[in-house]
Motif scaffolding. Structure first.
Motif: not given
Length: 196
Positions: A28, A30, A32, A48, A65, A67, A140, A149, A151, A185-187
């Motif tokens: 993923s 995203h 931020s 991001g 992850t 960031k 999700q 997508v 968030a 976060q969204a992506g």
């Protein structure tokens, strides 16, 4: 703290290797936005990142992850306004539990790892790296078999953070990195197997 991080990393690696045969990987990307504990002097955190996760079953995922957050700080001491920039780079493992097997999938999780911190004000610079943890909640939404997508909101806590810069004399102003901050976060999610 190093022992805690090493133990967490070994457990994460073991979980990935143990579930490798049936794991369904996804990646993923995203953007931020965050709210800092630096109060009125912070203009917010922007950034991001990317997440790699392996679904070990229909409701449990582990992964990693990375960031990057940047933060502009501004304070006005008695002499003049001083602008400072801060970078926070968490490199973490993650674990997530999903409440549904398919469709819209809300989840709870946590991320834990090393937060690399950089602070700059004019010619002054400071760096540090500290252990941090980020409990989170998210959702999700699939848009196809291998695409969707997401968030999520996370509360980041950086332990033992003493990364500071003093501008002028000791009575002038100290700048500190954010040690506690909420991020949104969204992506997009791309499944690398049959589904995510």
């Amino acid at each position: 703290m190093k022992n805690i991080f090493c133990t967490f990393a070994l457990m994460l690696l073991g979980s990935i290797l143990y579930g490798q045969a049936s794991a369904q990987p996804s990646i993923s990307l995203h953007g931020s936005y965050g709210f800092s504990d630096q109060g009125d002097i912070s203009n917010g955190l922007y950034g991001g990142g990317a997440q790699l996760r392996f679904f070990l079953g229909p409701r449990v995922a582990v992964g990693a992850t990375a960031k990057v957050f940047t933060e502009d700080l501004e304070i006005t001491p008695s002499t003049a306004s001083v602008e400072t920039s801060s970078s926070i780079i968490p490199i973490s493992g993650l674990i997530e539990y999903y409440f549904t097997d398919k469709g819209i999938r809300p989840y709870l999780g946590t991320e834990a790892g090393v937060y690399f911190l950089k602070l700059k004000s004019g010619d002054l610079k400071a760096t540090a790296s500290n252990f941090g943890i980020a409990p989170k909640i998210g959702v999700q939404i699939p848009l196809g078999k291998t695409f969707g997508v997401f968030a999520e909101g996370a509360y980041n806590i950086v332990f033992g953070n003493d990364n500071t810069l003093t501008v002028g004399n000791a009575n002038n102003v100290d700048f500190n990195n954010s040690t506690k901050f909420f991020t949104l976060q969204a992506g997009i999610i791309i499944g690398l197997g049959s589904s995510f």
